[in-house]
Design a protein around this motif. Structure first.
Motif, PDB file in Angstrom:
ATOM      1  N   GLU A  13     -85.236  13.213  32.105  1.00 59.61           N
ATOM      2  CA  GLU A  13     -85.842  13.944  33.227  1.00 59.61           C
ATOM      3  C   GLU A  13     -86.381  12.994  34.296  1.00 59.61           C
ATOM      4  N   ASP A  14     -86.847  11.824  33.880  1.00 58.01           N
ATOM      5  CA  ASP A  14     -87.428  10.857  34.812  1.00 58.01           C
ATOM      6  C   ASP A  14     -86.443   9.769  35.241  1.00 58.01           C
ATOM      7  N   GLU A  15     -85.135   9.982  35.029  1.00 57.44           N
ATOM      8  CA  GLU A  15     -84.124   8.982  35.411  1.00 57.44           C
ATOM      9  C   GLU A  15     -84.234   8.682  36.903  1.00 57.44           C
ATOM     10  N   MET A  16     -84.167   7.396  37.246  1.00 54.87           N
ATOM     11  CA  MET A  16     -84.315   6.970  38.632  1.00 54.87           C
ATOM     12  C   MET A  16     -82.963   6.651  39.266  1.00 54.87           C
ATOM     13  N   CYS A  17     -82.871   6.842  40.557  1.00 57.10           N
ATOM     14  CA  CYS A  17     -81.673   6.540  41.336  1.00 57.10           C
ATOM     15  C   CYS A  17     -81.440   5.027  41.332  1.00 57.10           C
ATOM     16  N   ALA A  18     -80.181   4.635  41.118  1.00 61.70           N
ATOM     17  CA  ALA A  18     -79.823   3.211  41.094  1.00 61.70           C
ATOM     18  C   ALA A  18     -79.978   2.560  42.459  1.00 61.70           C
ATOM     19  N   TYR A  19     -80.069   3.350  43.526  1.00 59.50           N
ATOM     20  CA  TYR A  19     -80.211   2.775  44.855  1.00 59.50           C
ATOM     21  C   TYR A  19     -81.644   2.840  45.363  1.00 59.50           C
ATOM     22  N   CYS A  20     -82.221   4.036  45.413  1.00 59.63           N
ATOM     23  CA  CYS A  20     -83.531   4.180  46.074  1.00 59.63           C
ATOM     24  C   CYS A  20     -84.704   4.355  45.117  1.00 59.63           C
ATOM     25  N   SER A  21     -84.432   4.442  43.832  1.00 58.92           N
ATOM     26  CA  SER A  21     -85.460   4.581  42.791  1.00 58.92           C
ATOM     27  C   SER A  21     -86.207   5.909  42.818  1.00 58.92           C
ATOM     28  N   SER A  22     -85.661   6.918  43.494  1.00 61.82           N
ATOM     29  CA  SER A  22     -86.238   8.264  43.432  1.00 61.82           C
ATOM     30  C   SER A  22     -85.812   8.916  42.124  1.00 61.82           C
ATOM     31  N   ARG A  23     -86.575   9.894  41.682  1.00 60.27           N
ATOM     32  CA  ARG A  23     -86.163  10.656  40.503  1.00 60.27           C
ATOM     33  C   ARG A  23     -84.922  11.457  40.871  1.00 60.27           C
ATOM     34  N   ILE A  24     -83.854  11.308  40.104  1.00 60.49           N
ATOM     35  CA  ILE A  24     -82.580  11.936  40.483  1.00 60.49           C
ATOM     36  C   ILE A  24     -82.652  13.456  40.477  1.00 60.49           C
ATOM     37  N   PHE A  25     -83.425  14.045  39.563  1.00 59.42           N
ATOM     38  CA  PHE A  25     -83.467  15.497  39.469  1.00 59.42           C
ATOM     39  C   PHE A  25     -84.338  16.139  40.542  1.00 59.42           C
ATOM     40  N   ASP A  26     -84.971  15.330  41.392  1.00 61.42           N
ATOM     41  CA  ASP A  26     -85.689  15.874  42.545  1.00 61.42           C
ATOM     42  C   ASP A  26     -84.713  16.137  43.689  1.00 61.42           C
ATOM     43  N   HIS A  27     -83.463  15.784  43.509  1.00 63.87           N
ATOM     44  CA  HIS A  27     -82.461  15.871  44.581  1.00 63.87           C
ATOM     45  C   HIS A  27     -81.178  16.500  44.038  1.00 63.87           C
ATOM     46  N   ASP A  28     -80.032  16.012  44.468  1.00 61.28           N
ATOM     47  CA  ASP A  28     -78.723  16.526  44.063  1.00 61.28           C
ATOM     48  C   ASP A  28     -77.998  15.424  43.299  1.00 61.28           C
ATOM     49  N   PRO A  29     -78.327  15.210  42.011  1.00 64.44           N
ATOM     50  CA  PRO A  29     -77.884  14.019  41.283  1.00 64.44           C
ATOM     51  C   PRO A  29     -76.392  13.970  40.969  1.00 64.44           C
ATOM     52  N   LEU A  30     -75.910  12.743  40.818  1.00 64.01           N
ATOM     53  CA  LEU A  30     -74.557  12.496  40.341  1.00 64.01           C
ATOM     54  C   LEU A  30     -74.570  11.179  39.592  1.00 64.01           C
ATOM     55  N   CYS A  31     -73.553  10.979  38.762  1.00 59.61           N
ATOM     56  CA  CYS A  31     -73.460   9.733  38.024  1.00 59.61           C
ATOM     57  C   CYS A  31     -72.051   9.178  38.152  1.00 59.61           C
ATOM     58  N   VAL A  32     -71.947   7.868  38.095  1.00 57.90           N
ATOM     59  CA  VAL A  32     -70.658   7.191  38.203  1.00 57.90           C
ATOM     60  C   VAL A  32     -70.601   6.079  37.166  1.00 57.90           C
ATOM     61  N   ARG A  33     -69.370   5.700  36.844  1.00 58.18           N
ATOM     62  CA  ARG A  33     -69.139   4.612  35.902  1.00 58.18           C
ATOM     63  C   ARG A  33     -68.044   3.734  36.491  1.00 58.18           C
TER      64      ARG A  33
END
Length: 76
Positions: A13-33
């Protein structure tokens, strides 16, 4: 062609964005590999804008696109 595993997991739930360090679930999250690097660990981004800037800043598209010229024959 090498197959990829299709493991589905939900980030913390508290995962942070790899770029801006915002909480991803506060926005429109996506993940890449990055599967050109042995399919390393997932990177999470809070939105497509952060992913786009991350790609640009790390020059991840350099050399990965087809070069096209309207004067070339048999291109791509």
């Amino acid at each position: 062609m090498r197959g990829m595993s299709a493991t589905v997991s939900t980030p913390d739930e508290d995962e942070m964005c790899a770029y801006c360090s915002s909480r991803i679930f506060d926005h429109d999250p996506l993940c890449v590999r990055d599967c050109t690097d042995d399919c390393g660990s997932l990177k999470y981004f809070c939105n497509y804008a952060c992913l786009a800037v991350f790609i640009e800043e790390h020059e991840l598209t350099t050399g990965d696109a087809c070069h096209w010229s309207p004067d070339e024959e048999n291109c791509c």
